[in-house]
Design a protein around this motif. Structure first.
Motif, PDB file in Angstrom:
ATOM      1  N   GLY A 150      10.543  -6.870  47.377  1.00  0.00           N
ATOM      2  CA  GLY A 150      11.447  -6.457  48.442  1.00  0.00           C
ATOM      3  C   GLY A 150      12.815  -6.062  47.914  1.00  0.00           C
ATOM      4  O   GLY A 150      13.404  -5.067  48.345  1.00  0.00           O
ATOM      5  N   SER A 151      13.306  -6.826  46.951  1.00  0.00           N
ATOM      6  CA  SER A 151      14.613  -6.520  46.353  1.00  0.00           C
ATOM      7  C   SER A 151      14.579  -5.214  45.569  1.00  0.00           C
ATOM      8  O   SER A 151      15.542  -4.437  45.597  1.00  0.00           O
ATOM      9  CB  SER A 151      15.053  -7.670  45.439  1.00  0.00           C
ATOM     10  N   LEU A 152      13.473  -4.984  44.864  1.00  0.00           N
ATOM     11  CA  LEU A 152      13.354  -3.753  44.089  1.00  0.00           C
ATOM     12  C   LEU A 152      13.371  -2.522  44.989  1.00  0.00           C
ATOM     13  O   LEU A 152      13.844  -1.456  44.593  1.00  0.00           O
ATOM     14  CB  LEU A 152      12.064  -3.777  43.257  1.00  0.00           C
ATOM     15  N   LEU A 153      12.865  -2.663  46.206  1.00  0.00           N
ATOM     16  CA  LEU A 153      12.913  -1.553  47.151  1.00  0.00           C
ATOM     17  C   LEU A 153      14.275  -1.488  47.836  1.00  0.00           C
ATOM     18  O   LEU A 153      14.861  -0.404  47.967  1.00  0.00           O
ATOM     19  CB  LEU A 153      11.822  -1.698  48.202  1.00  0.00           C
ATOM     20  N   ALA A 154      14.794  -2.647  48.268  1.00  0.00           N
ATOM     21  CA  ALA A 154      16.030  -2.666  49.045  1.00  0.00           C
ATOM     22  C   ALA A 154      17.232  -2.216  48.226  1.00  0.00           C
ATOM     23  O   ALA A 154      18.128  -1.548  48.753  1.00  0.00           O
ATOM     24  CB  ALA A 154      16.265  -4.063  49.607  1.00  0.00           C
ATOM     25  N   ALA A 155      17.275  -2.576  46.937  1.00  0.00           N
ATOM     26  CA  ALA A 155      18.453  -2.261  46.116  1.00  0.00           C
ATOM     27  C   ALA A 155      18.713  -0.759  46.025  1.00  0.00           C
ATOM     28  O   ALA A 155      19.831  -0.314  46.298  1.00  0.00           O
ATOM     29  CB  ALA A 155      18.300  -2.884  44.728  1.00  0.00           C
ATOM     30  N   PRO A 156      17.730   0.072  45.642  1.00  0.00           N
ATOM     31  CA  PRO A 156      18.013   1.507  45.586  1.00  0.00           C
ATOM     32  C   PRO A 156      18.262   2.128  46.950  1.00  0.00           C
ATOM     33  O   PRO A 156      19.045   3.083  47.069  1.00  0.00           O
ATOM     34  CB  PRO A 156      16.762   2.104  44.919  1.00  0.00           C
ATOM     35  N   VAL A 157      17.607   1.601  48.005  1.00  0.00           N
ATOM     36  CA  VAL A 157      17.863   2.113  49.354  1.00  0.00           C
ATOM     37  C   VAL A 157      19.304   1.817  49.749  1.00  0.00           C
ATOM     38  O   VAL A 157      20.015   2.685  50.281  1.00  0.00           O
ATOM     39  CB  VAL A 157      16.876   1.503  50.366  1.00  0.00           C
ATOM     40  N   PHE A 158      19.758   0.592  49.490  1.00  0.00           N
ATOM     41  CA  PHE A 158      21.141   0.218  49.792  1.00  0.00           C
ATOM     42  C   PHE A 158      22.113   1.081  48.992  1.00  0.00           C
ATOM     43  O   PHE A 158      23.090   1.604  49.537  1.00  0.00           O
ATOM     44  CB  PHE A 158      21.348  -1.257  49.466  1.00  0.00           C
ATOM     45  N   ALA A 159      21.839   1.236  47.693  1.00  0.00           N
ATOM     46  CA  ALA A 159      22.729   2.019  46.838  1.00  0.00           C
ATOM     47  C   ALA A 159      22.783   3.478  47.274  1.00  0.00           C
ATOM     48  O   ALA A 159      23.814   4.141  47.124  1.00  0.00           O
ATOM     49  CB  ALA A 159      22.275   1.919  45.383  1.00  0.00           C
ATOM     50  N   SER A 160      21.698   3.990  47.815  1.00  0.00           N
ATOM     51  CA  SER A 160      21.645   5.394  48.222  1.00  0.00           C
ATOM     52  C   SER A 160      22.296   5.644  49.576  1.00  0.00           C
ATOM     53  O   SER A 160      22.697   6.773  49.864  1.00  0.00           O
ATOM     54  CB  SER A 160      20.183   5.870  48.280  1.00  0.00           C
ATOM     55  N   SER A 161      22.386   4.600  50.400  1.00  0.00           N
ATOM     56  CA  SER A 161      22.818   4.816  51.780  1.00  0.00           C
ATOM     57  C   SER A 161      24.166   4.203  52.131  1.00  0.00           C
ATOM     58  O   SER A 161      24.753   4.565  53.157  1.00  0.00           O
ATOM     59  CB  SER A 161      21.759   4.264  52.742  1.00  0.00           C
ATOM     60  N   VAL A 162      24.686   3.280  51.324  1.00  0.00           N
ATOM     61  CA  VAL A 162      25.881   2.534  51.709  1.00  0.00           C
ATOM     62  C   VAL A 162      27.067   3.457  51.983  1.00  0.00           C
ATOM     63  O   VAL A 162      27.872   3.208  52.900  1.00  0.00           O
ATOM     64  CB  VAL A 162      26.235   1.478  50.633  1.00  0.00           C
ATOM     65  N   VAL A 163      27.172   4.535  51.261  1.00  0.00           N
ATOM     66  CA  VAL A 163      28.221   5.529  51.493  1.00  0.00           C
ATOM     67  C   VAL A 163      27.653   6.798  52.116  1.00  0.00           C
ATOM     68  O   VAL A 163      28.315   7.460  52.913  1.00  0.00           O
ATOM     69  CB  VAL A 163      28.943   5.864  50.165  1.00  0.00           C
ATOM     70  N   VAL A 186      28.673   2.463  44.004  1.00  0.00           N
ATOM     71  CA  VAL A 186      28.033   1.243  43.518  1.00  0.00           C
ATOM     72  C   VAL A 186      28.364   1.015  42.046  1.00  0.00           C
ATOM     73  O   VAL A 186      28.618  -0.126  41.616  1.00  0.00           O
ATOM     74  CB  VAL A 186      26.504   1.322  43.725  1.00  0.00           C
ATOM     75  N   ALA A 187      28.379   2.094  41.278  1.00  0.00           N
ATOM     76  CA  ALA A 187      28.706   1.974  39.850  1.00  0.00           C
ATOM     77  C   ALA A 187      30.162   1.571  39.643  1.00  0.00           C
ATOM     78  O   ALA A 187      30.481   0.814  38.718  1.00  0.00           O
ATOM     79  CB  ALA A 187      28.414   3.291  39.135  1.00  0.00           C
ATOM     80  N   ASP A 188      31.052   2.058  40.523  1.00  0.00           N
ATOM     81  CA  ASP A 188      32.478   1.755  40.378  1.00  0.00           C
ATOM     82  C   ASP A 188      32.830   0.354  40.868  1.00  0.00           C
ATOM     83  O   ASP A 188      33.742  -0.282  40.331  1.00  0.00           O
ATOM     84  CB  ASP A 188      33.311   2.780  41.156  1.00  0.00           C
ATOM     85  N   TYR A 189      32.118  -0.114  41.895  1.00  0.00           N
ATOM     86  CA  TYR A 189      32.473  -1.406  42.504  1.00  0.00           C
ATOM     87  C   TYR A 189      31.217  -2.278  42.670  1.00  0.00           C
ATOM     88  O   TYR A 189      30.830  -2.633  43.794  1.00  0.00           O
ATOM     89  CB  TYR A 189      33.126  -1.186  43.872  1.00  0.00           C
ATOM     90  N   ALA A 197      26.278  -6.614  50.323  1.00  0.00           N
ATOM     91  CA  ALA A 197      24.848  -6.722  50.622  1.00  0.00           C
ATOM     92  C   ALA A 197      24.490  -8.144  51.047  1.00  0.00           C
ATOM     93  O   ALA A 197      23.702  -8.350  51.977  1.00  0.00           O
ATOM     94  CB  ALA A 197      24.027  -6.295  49.408  1.00  0.00           C
ATOM     95  N   VAL A 198      25.069  -9.140  50.377  1.00  0.00           N
ATOM     96  CA  VAL A 198      24.810 -10.539  50.727  1.00  0.00           C
ATOM     97  C   VAL A 198      25.337 -10.840  52.128  1.00  0.00           C
ATOM     98  O   VAL A 198      24.674 -11.509  52.936  1.00  0.00           O
ATOM     99  CB  VAL A 198      25.441 -11.486  49.694  1.00  0.00           C
TER     100      VAL A 198
END
Length: 245
Positions: A150-163, A186-189, A197-198
């Motif tokens: 679940g984390s492996l899927l959620a992490a890239p989805v979050f990184a792609s959509s947060v901004v 995500v890379a900067d902060y 995310a937490v």
């Protein structure tokens, strides 16, 4: 200053200033959650993935609330009519992004259901079965694998959509540029966004343990806060001070 707790404070201010659109979104998504509960009440092996997959898609369903926050920041007040107008525009970029999130959510539902049904030694029909036979077992295995996948899927989805999703509301940029900006943030902060995310997970969890009623205020709170996260994460960086000689 990049501060997720400050984003929550600003999101709360937006919700208090204009509660109707946000609470309407929260109620609508809560009704969807209740429908999922009714649909798979005796098939928790499916429900676990359906709920987490639904949360993957939820950010694009809250795009109208980013518009509400943007208008308030500009000194204007938008209502449900403005949100409906935004949805009726059928912005192709949002449709494509939503479809991609929907595919990711569907993929996780199928993966989660397959993992639980194939690995669990007993049928998982109710939440208590999931807790008893998967979460609380002494052996390391299924629950840990479920969390990791679940984390492996959620992490890239979050990184792609947060901004990306707020940016698509705010600017006429292609999806690829918005996703690139999201990954750059995500890379900067990395540390603040892990904390963000937490916080999202904690708030959603709180909403769920209240019989989903807590999601009515939690969904708009996160959505409004996400707008302020986007604004802070994409703000031009101040130049470093030149040392005095």
């Amino acid at each position: 200053m990049i501060s997720p707790t400050r984003w929550i404070e600003r999101g709360w201010e937006d919700l208090r200033a204009n509660p109707l659109p946000g609470l309407a979104h929260g109620l609508a998504l809560t009704l969807v959650g209740w429908f999922l509960l009714w649909l798979a009440h005796d098939r928790f092996w499916l429900l676990a993935g359906a709920f987490s997959g639904f949360l993957i898609v939820a950010p694009v369903l809250a795009t109208g609330l980013y518009h509400i926050s943007r208008e308030r920041m500009a000194g204007r007040k938008a209502g449900l009519g403005d949100v409906l107008a935004l949805w009726r525009s059928f912005d192709g970029r949002l449709v494509r992004f939503g479809l991609l999130l929907g595919l990711a959510g569907t993929g996780w539902v199928m993966t989660s259901a397959g993992l639980i049904t194939l690995w669990s030694p007993v049928p998982i029909l109710k939440p208590v079965d999931f807790v008893r036979h998967i979460v609380l077992v002494k052996q390391v295995g299924l629950f840990e694998a479920w969390l990791v996948l679940g984390s492996l899927l959620a992490a890239p989805v979050f990184a792609s959509s947060v901004v990306a999703i707020p940016m698509l509301i705010d600017k006429s940029v292609p999806v690829s540029m918005a996703v690139t900006a999201s990954w750059r943030a995500v890379a900067d902060y990395p540390a603040p966004l892990v904390w963000w995310a937490v916080l999202i997970a904690m708030l959603v969890g709180l909403g769920m343990v209240t019989g989903l009623l807590g999601l009515i205020p939690v969904i708009p709170l996160i959505a409004h806060a996400s707008w302020h996260a986007y604004r802070d994460l994409t703000a031009p960086k101040s130049p470093a001070p030149v040392p005095a000689h």
